[in-house]
Design an enzyme around this catalytic site. Sequence first.
Site, PDB file in Angstrom:
ATOM      1  N   ASP A 124     -10.459 -19.765   2.684  1.00 25.37           N
ATOM      2  CA  ASP A 124     -10.645 -18.645   1.785  1.00 25.37           C
ATOM      3  C   ASP A 124     -12.008 -18.551   1.083  1.00 25.37           C
ATOM      4  OD1 ASP A 124      -9.704 -16.512   0.402  1.00 25.37           O
ATOM      5  OD2 ASP A 124      -8.612 -17.634  -1.091  1.00 25.37           O
ATOM      6  N   CYS A 178       3.948  -2.543  13.754  1.00 23.19           N
ATOM      7  CA  CYS A 178       4.200  -1.600  12.653  1.00 23.19           C
ATOM      8  C   CYS A 178       4.919  -0.352  13.154  1.00 23.19           C
ATOM      9  CB  CYS A 178       2.877  -1.183  12.004  1.00 23.19           C
ATOM     10  SG  CYS A 178       2.190  -2.441  10.924  1.00 23.19           S
ATOM     11  N   CYS A 181       6.139   3.128  11.152  1.00 26.73           N
ATOM     12  CA  CYS A 181       6.316   2.869   9.712  1.00 26.73           C
ATOM     13  C   CYS A 181       5.050   3.219   8.929  1.00 26.73           C
ATOM     14  CB  CYS A 181       6.661   1.388   9.533  1.00 26.73           C
ATOM     15  SG  CYS A 181       6.799   0.899   7.819  1.00 26.73           S
ATOM     16  N   CYS A 184       3.897   1.102   3.524  1.00 29.67           N
ATOM     17  CA  CYS A 184       2.834   0.550   2.673  1.00 29.67           C
ATOM     18  C   CYS A 184       1.917   1.661   2.170  1.00 29.67           C
ATOM     19  CB  CYS A 184       2.027  -0.506   3.420  1.00 29.67           C
ATOM     20  SG  CYS A 184       1.415   0.043   5.016  1.00 29.67           S
ATOM     21  N   CYS A 188       1.583   2.724  -1.802  1.00 27.66           N
ATOM     22  CA  CYS A 188       0.342   2.151  -2.363  1.00 27.66           C
ATOM     23  C   CYS A 188       0.124   2.669  -3.778  1.00 27.66           C
ATOM     24  CB  CYS A 188      -0.840   2.521  -1.476  1.00 27.66           C
ATOM     25  SG  CYS A 188      -2.403   1.991  -2.181  1.00 27.66           S
ATOM     26  N   CYS A 230      -1.601  -6.913  -7.119  1.00 23.94           N
ATOM     27  CA  CYS A 230      -0.662  -5.819  -6.833  1.00 23.94           C
ATOM     28  C   CYS A 230      -0.018  -6.161  -5.503  1.00 23.94           C
ATOM     29  CB  CYS A 230      -1.435  -4.504  -6.734  1.00 23.94           C
ATOM     30  SG  CYS A 230      -0.480  -3.135  -6.046  1.00 23.94           S
ATOM     31  N   CYS A 233       2.054  -2.814  -1.500  1.00 21.15           N
ATOM     32  CA  CYS A 233       1.960  -2.548  -0.061  1.00 21.15           C
ATOM     33  C   CYS A 233       2.572  -3.688   0.743  1.00 21.15           C
ATOM     34  CB  CYS A 233       0.512  -2.304   0.355  1.00 21.15           C
ATOM     35  SG  CYS A 233      -0.589  -3.667  -0.019  1.00 21.15           S
ATOM     36  N   CYS A 237       6.994  -3.599   2.545  1.00 20.30           N
ATOM     37  CA  CYS A 237       6.933  -3.759   4.002  1.00 20.30           C
ATOM     38  C   CYS A 237       8.264  -4.307   4.548  1.00 20.30           C
ATOM     39  CB  CYS A 237       5.794  -4.705   4.362  1.00 20.30           C
ATOM     40  SG  CYS A 237       5.698  -5.062   6.119  1.00 20.30           S
TER      41      CYS A 237
HETATM   42  S1  SF4 Z   1       4.906  -1.345   5.601  1.00 21.64           S
HETATM   43 FE1  SF4 Z   1       4.535  -3.131   6.910  1.00 21.64          FE
HETATM   44  S2  SF4 Z   1       5.409  -2.564   8.898  1.00 21.64           S
HETATM   45 FE2  SF4 Z   1       5.209  -0.696   7.706  1.00 21.64          FE
HETATM   46  S3  SF4 Z   1       3.213   0.111   8.346  1.00 21.64           S
HETATM   47 FE3  SF4 Z   1       2.875  -1.085   6.510  1.00 21.64          FE
HETATM   48  S4  SF4 Z   1       2.308  -3.093   7.218  1.00 21.64           S
HETATM   49 FE4  SF4 Z   1       3.237  -2.024   8.942  1.00 21.64          FE
HETATM   50  S1  SF4 Z   2      -2.637  -4.002  -3.357  1.00 20.40           S
HETATM   51 FE1  SF4 Z   2      -1.814  -2.662  -1.770  1.00 20.40          FE
HETATM   52  S2  SF4 Z   2      -0.450  -1.246  -2.876  1.00 20.40           S
HETATM   53 FE2  SF4 Z   2      -1.712  -2.221  -4.386  1.00 20.40          FE
HETATM   54  S3  SF4 Z   2      -3.397  -0.753  -4.638  1.00 20.40           S
HETATM   55 FE3  SF4 Z   2      -4.082  -2.297  -3.151  1.00 20.40          FE
HETATM   56  S4  SF4 Z   2      -3.579  -1.425  -1.182  1.00 20.40           S
HETATM   57 FE4  SF4 Z   2      -2.436  -0.267  -2.694  1.00 20.40          FE
END
Ligand code: SF4
Ligand code: SF4
Length: 333
Positions: A124, A178, A181, A184, A188, A230, A233, A237
């Site tokens: 990281d 994915c 779907c 996310c 967001c 956060c 997203c 999922c």
């Molecule tokens: S919520 Fe998960 S499975 Fe659905 S599009 Fe986003 S990353 Fe892909």
């Molecule tokens: S962490 Fe994910 S849900 Fe939260 S603001 Fe960033 S992209 Fe959007």
Amino acid sequence: MKQEIKNMAGEIGFDLFGITTPDILTNDLQRLVARKKAGYWPVPFIEQNINKLVDPKDLFEKAESIISLGTAYNFKVENEEKYFISNYARGIDYHLLIEEMMNKLIVRLNLWSKNKYKFKAFVDTVPLLERAVARKAGLGWIGKNTSLINEKFGSYIFLSEIITDMKIEPDLPINPKCGDCKKCIVNCKGDALKEPYLLDSQSCLAYLTQKKGYLTENEKSLLSSHIWGCDACQSSCPYNQNIPESNHQALMPILRGDPTEILNFSRNNPPKQWQNAALSWRGMRILQRNTIISIVNNHDLQYLPLLKNLIDDNSPIIRNYAKWAIKELEKGN
Ligand code: SF4
Ligand code: SF4
């Protein structure tokens, strides 16, 4: 040889492991160049030189293979505090645990290979697209939310890697799953997922909660009640539902988004569990700033006395935010 290395990684506690070559990440290079053209560059907290990010040999010129490692950190714990702290940041700093595990693995690899090869461990902190390496090593696919997703462990995974001059047969990447779907993107919080796989860091709450200094009016309002990070997203999922709990008790989330505790940190002596947490890397003042902003966003009058204690704080940012918050809260009264 590959299986023996994977056995060792599993015995030490890594949940995921795969092997890839250290070639330039060509697809990711194209993606980053397109991203830059679209105006979503620079990305905060990472190397700004795209060519470095996609070239593992920049870290180890004689590299022949990369052992990509994943450590799952999901715990079935409530995280419904009004003042939000992302689960990954609520336990001890994962770097400590993962570095220890990687060092153990390197000791075993050296013994096993009779010190014939070099092994360099990274977690990281270096200019490398870890998710792209992990994807190539077959640990998972990159989701539309830009996280690495593994079918068994979801996306709550810390990634790390060992780069070596040992030649090991690479694994194959797996296909993205994915499908249609878009959960996310729909969920967001900052409207930061501009399209599948494209994240605008400047509106992402995970970034804003780590951005130092004064925030704009828009940024303050985007923050909502987020003290750190956060997860929207990821938590929305489907691949993060019903995933196993982490075996790494050391990573158990223990910190809570409690404004009283955070606003009472004295400058040099916040409690140890906060100092040892992954969220401490930007300092404690930023947590206090985000807490003050969140209090205003929640119009939480109960914290007025605590805010009043901060108007002569020795940090100008905290002093100014405290004064602003008192004014905002009293104005709405
Ligand atoms: S919520 Fe998960 S499975 Fe659905 S599009 Fe986003 S990353 Fe892909
Ligand atoms: S962490 Fe994910 S849900 Fe939260 S603001 Fe960033 S992209 Fe959007």
